[in-house]
Design a protein around this motif. Structure first.
Motif, PDB file in Angstrom:
ATOM      1  N   LEU A 110       0.877  -1.147   0.104  1.00 42.79           N
ATOM      2  CA  LEU A 110      -0.039  -0.073  -0.048  1.00 42.79           C
ATOM      3  C   LEU A 110       0.758   1.268  -0.261  1.00 42.79           C
ATOM      4  N   VAL A 111       0.602   2.099  -0.889  1.00 40.17           N
ATOM      5  CA  VAL A 111       1.424   3.490  -1.122  1.00 40.17           C
ATOM      6  C   VAL A 111       0.321   4.440  -1.381  1.00 40.17           C
ATOM      7  N   VAL A 112       0.681   5.686  -0.901  1.00 39.22           N
ATOM      8  CA  VAL A 112      -0.011   6.889  -1.187  1.00 39.22           C
ATOM      9  C   VAL A 112       0.489   7.439  -2.475  1.00 39.22           C
ATOM     10  N   SER A 113      -0.425   7.861  -3.422  1.00 42.72           N
ATOM     11  CA  SER A 113       0.069   8.482  -4.542  1.00 42.72           C
ATOM     12  C   SER A 113      -0.942   9.619  -5.116  1.00 42.72           C
ATOM     13  N   LYS A 114      -0.527  10.615  -5.750  1.00 44.67           N
ATOM     14  CA  LYS A 114      -1.385  11.917  -5.904  1.00 44.67           C
ATOM     15  C   LYS A 114      -2.026  11.609  -7.188  1.00 44.67           C
ATOM     16  N   ILE A 115      -3.344  11.569  -7.566  1.00 47.59           N
ATOM     17  CA  ILE A 115      -4.053  11.343  -8.966  1.00 47.59           C
ATOM     18  C   ILE A 115      -5.107  12.349  -9.142  1.00 47.59           C
ATOM     19  N   ALA A 116      -4.568  13.503 -10.062  1.00 43.80           N
ATOM     20  CA  ALA A 116      -5.561  14.274 -10.500  1.00 43.80           C
ATOM     21  C   ALA A 116      -5.699  15.498  -8.939  1.00 43.80           C
ATOM     22  N   ASN A 117      -4.619  15.648  -8.248  1.00 42.25           N
ATOM     23  CA  ASN A 117      -4.615  16.435  -7.063  1.00 42.25           C
ATOM     24  C   ASN A 117      -5.127  15.886  -6.016  1.00 42.25           C
ATOM     25  N   ARG A 118      -5.560  14.629  -5.975  1.00 42.33           N
ATOM     26  CA  ARG A 118      -6.002  13.768  -4.961  1.00 42.33           C
ATOM     27  C   ARG A 118      -5.049  12.888  -4.161  1.00 42.33           C
ATOM     28  N   ARG A 119      -5.109  12.839  -2.921  1.00 38.96           N
ATOM     29  CA  ARG A 119      -4.160  11.777  -2.637  1.00 38.96           C
ATOM     30  C   ARG A 119      -5.221  10.322  -2.546  1.00 38.96           C
ATOM     31  N   VAL A 120      -4.527   9.387  -3.119  1.00 40.81           N
ATOM     32  CA  VAL A 120      -5.247   8.237  -3.283  1.00 40.81           C
ATOM     33  C   VAL A 120      -4.548   6.891  -2.748  1.00 40.81           C
ATOM     34  N   ASN A 173       4.829   9.586 -12.664  1.00 37.24           N
ATOM     35  CA  ASN A 173       5.177   9.987 -13.792  1.00 37.24           C
ATOM     36  C   ASN A 173       4.759   8.962 -15.094  1.00 37.24           C
ATOM     37  N   THR A 174       3.892   8.044 -14.803  1.00 30.40           N
ATOM     38  CA  THR A 174       3.592   7.049 -16.042  1.00 30.40           C
ATOM     39  C   THR A 174       2.346   7.144 -16.112  1.00 30.40           C
ATOM     40  N   LYS A 175       1.702   6.489 -17.130  1.00 31.98           N
ATOM     41  CA  LYS A 175       0.208   6.425 -17.658  1.00 31.98           C
ATOM     42  C   LYS A 175      -0.071   4.736 -17.531  1.00 31.98           C
ATOM     43  N   ARG A 176      -1.047   4.494 -16.881  1.00 31.22           N
ATOM     44  CA  ARG A 176      -1.504   2.977 -16.717  1.00 31.22           C
ATOM     45  C   ARG A 176      -3.072   3.100 -17.344  1.00 31.22           C
ATOM     46  N   ARG A 177      -3.243   1.961 -17.650  1.00 30.56           N
ATOM     47  CA  ARG A 177      -4.686   1.744 -18.528  1.00 30.56           C
ATOM     48  C   ARG A 177      -5.791   1.130 -17.680  1.00 30.56           C
ATOM     49  N   VAL A 178      -6.851   1.733 -17.507  1.00 29.65           N
ATOM     50  CA  VAL A 178      -8.091   1.220 -16.637  1.00 29.65           C
ATOM     51  C   VAL A 178      -8.603   0.242 -17.167  1.00 29.65           C
ATOM     52  N   ALA A 195      -3.260  -2.034  -8.384  1.00 35.15           N
ATOM     53  CA  ALA A 195      -2.182  -2.155  -9.541  1.00 35.15           C
ATOM     54  C   ALA A 195      -1.240  -3.446  -9.274  1.00 35.15           C
ATOM     55  N   ASP A 196      -0.426  -3.875 -10.279  1.00 35.54           N
ATOM     56  CA  ASP A 196       0.141  -4.957 -10.121  1.00 35.54           C
ATOM     57  C   ASP A 196       1.399  -4.772  -9.073  1.00 35.54           C
ATOM     58  N   ILE A 197       1.418  -5.843  -8.222  1.00 34.80           N
ATOM     59  CA  ILE A 197       2.227  -5.413  -7.047  1.00 34.80           C
ATOM     60  C   ILE A 197       3.880  -5.180  -7.255  1.00 34.80           C
ATOM     61  N   ALA A 198       4.198  -6.061  -8.326  1.00 35.97           N
ATOM     62  CA  ALA A 198       5.668  -6.039  -8.869  1.00 35.97           C
ATOM     63  C   ALA A 198       5.780  -4.503  -9.539  1.00 35.97           C
ATOM     64  N   TRP A 199       4.828  -4.114 -10.288  1.00 38.61           N
ATOM     65  CA  TRP A 199       5.156  -2.666 -10.908  1.00 38.61           C
ATOM     66  C   TRP A 199       4.966  -1.876  -9.764  1.00 38.61           C
ATOM     67  N   VAL A 200       4.271  -1.695  -8.721  1.00 43.75           N
ATOM     68  CA  VAL A 200       4.169  -0.952  -7.718  1.00 43.75           C
ATOM     69  C   VAL A 200       5.688  -0.812  -6.780  1.00 43.75           C
ATOM     70  N   GLN A 201       6.054  -2.056  -6.556  1.00 44.44           N
ATOM     71  CA  GLN A 201       7.293  -2.270  -5.999  1.00 44.44           C
ATOM     72  C   GLN A 201       8.340  -1.371  -6.729  1.00 44.44           C
ATOM     73  N   ASP A 202       8.467  -1.823  -7.982  1.00 49.54           N
ATOM     74  CA  ASP A 202       9.661  -1.080  -8.964  1.00 49.54           C
ATOM     75  C   ASP A 202       9.302   0.438  -9.069  1.00 49.54           C
ATOM     76  N   HIS A 203       8.174   0.712  -9.417  1.00 50.86           N
ATOM     77  CA  HIS A 203       7.787   2.259  -9.624  1.00 50.86           C
ATOM     78  C   HIS A 203       8.019   2.918  -8.421  1.00 50.86           C
ATOM     79  N   PHE A 204       7.698   2.615  -7.335  1.00 49.41           N
ATOM     80  CA  PHE A 204       7.734   3.564  -6.017  1.00 49.41           C
ATOM     81  C   PHE A 204       9.058   3.219  -5.144  1.00 49.41           C
ATOM     82  N   ARG A 205       9.801   2.432  -5.956  1.00 47.83           N
ATOM     83  CA  ARG A 205      11.074   2.350  -5.354  1.00 47.83           C
ATOM     84  C   ARG A 205      11.202   1.281  -3.829  1.00 47.83           C
ATOM     85  N   ARG A 206      10.204   0.703  -3.868  1.00 48.88           N
ATOM     86  CA  ARG A 206      10.215  -0.098  -2.617  1.00 48.88           C
ATOM     87  C   ARG A 206      10.901  -1.494  -2.665  1.00 48.88           C
TER      88      ARG A 206
END
Length: 387
Positions: A110-120, A173-178, A195-206
């Protein structure tokens, strides 16, 4: 050997009485076997259905210092420097002694990210495991994620972000398809972005870090606390929370059907025993002359009892085998019509087969003891006078 031959000849000679005794006891045994088989099949079906309740064990980091919550539990160290679980910890859980009791392991980051100026709150998950764990998940639109480039939105998250299947979502800074939107669940899932856990780990550097692990387990062979202790031992520095209410509900359902089938089976065997008792008692009255002849030619009390109980044993053994065949075959034809809501499967159980034979013999012999003793005490003189 002579007594056994006499008993066998009597069983063969008096086919009408033998058929009546075998039929009565076989129906009782058959009904008991059928009920037990249906009860066991329903147990398996109910246990499978109860798995749809989802996770009943949560594995969390030992420290809890972030106010974000997931499913009513505080999520540990999502955005802090606390000790994190890793994907290796999820793999270690498969090595515990009672791993066969674990049906699904679903790690999450679980990570916190900003999407359209909203914390999600973004949940990195393994989608196959997640859909297996949460069988109540339904898609209101779109399809299941097909790859690491797809995301899944909760109903509230999709409405708040104004997104629909086929659109793009900006994560960092990436686009994902819904790929799809979940139907409303009434839980925390409605407001999450999956989202895919492996991608989240890599993208958010966890790295290989994960926030928590959800498990679905049914401990029919061990207490849930024991399984939790085993997981704690292989994942040091973790907190294992067992949602006992779910497990206890599963176990209660299983025990309920088991006790119900045993209770009704016992009543049916008592009825079958009464049939044997009255039939044997009537048979003794009909065979006064025969028993008198046995006594006149030198048969002792023990010999008479042995002959009658041997007859009862042979009849009971035949009734047990017949009853088992009736009981194991009939549910396969009846269950689809009476219990079409259940997908019952019947398997061969050698214990049930042996139990049917042993129960039949015990019931038959127990019901025949008194008539046999009574017959052995007949006065041979009085018996011969009736000839």
């Amino acid at each position: 050997m002579r007594l056994i031959d006499i008993a066998i000849n009597n069983v063969r000679r008096k086919k009408g009485r033998t058929f009546f005794l075998v039929s009565g006891l076989a129906l009782g045994i058959g009904a008991a076997v059928a009920l037990t088989a249906v009860g066991d099949a329903m147990n398996r079906e109910v246990m499978h259905a109860m798995d749809e309740f989802g996770a009943n064990i949560l594995v969390l980091p030992a420290t809890e210092d972030l106010p974000l919550s997931y499913g009513g539990l505080t999520v540990s160290a999502v955005n802090t420097g606390g000790r994190m679980l890793t994907s290796d910890d999820a793999a270690k859980i498969r090595t515990v002694k009672n791993a066969m009791n674990i049906s699904t392991i679903a790690p999450k980051l679980l990570v916190v990210s900003k999407i359209a100026n909203r914390r999600v709150l973004v949940a990195g998950v393994d989608f196959p495991s997640e859909f297996k764990l949460k069988k109540w998940w339904r898609l209101s639109a779109g399809l299941r994620p097909a790859g690491p480039g797809d995301v899944l939105l909760g109903k509230d998250a999709a409405a708040a972000l104004g997104l629909s299947p086929g659109g793009d979502i900006s994560l960092g800074n990436t686009k994902r398809r819904v790929a799809g939107v979940l139907d409303r669940t009434g839980s925390q899932d409605d407001g999450l972005v999956f989202a895919d856990i492996a991608w989240v780990q890599d993208h958010f550097r966890r790295g290989r870090a994960i926030s928590l692990i959800e498990l679905s387990a049914l401990c029919s062979g061990c207490p849930i606390d024991e399984l939790a202790a085993q997981i704690s031992a292989v994942v040091p520095g973790s907190k294992v929370v067992a949602v006992k209410e779910t497990v206890e509900l599963k176990m209660q359902a299983m025990h309920y059907f088991h006790r119900f089938s045993l209770g009704i089976s016992g009543l049916l065997l008592i009825v079958a025993g009464m049939i044997i008792f009255f039939a044997m008692t009537a048979s003794v009255k009909e065979r006064v002359n025969e028993i008198g002849l046995f006594r006149a030619v030198g048969f002792r009390t023990g010999h008479i009892i042995a002959v009658l109980l041997t007859e009862a044993f042979l009849v009971s053994l035949l009734a047990g085998a017949t009853g088992y065949l009736i009981g194991i075959i009939s549910p396969r034809f009846i269950a689809p019509y009476l219990m079409s809501v259940y997908n019952l499967t019947f398997t061969f159980d050698p214990v049930l087969a042996v139990g049917a034979l042993v129960s039949s013999v015990l019931v038959g012999l127990a019901a025949s003891v008194y008539p046999a003793v009574r017959a052995s005490r007949l006065d041979p003189v009085e018996a011969l006078r009736t000839l």
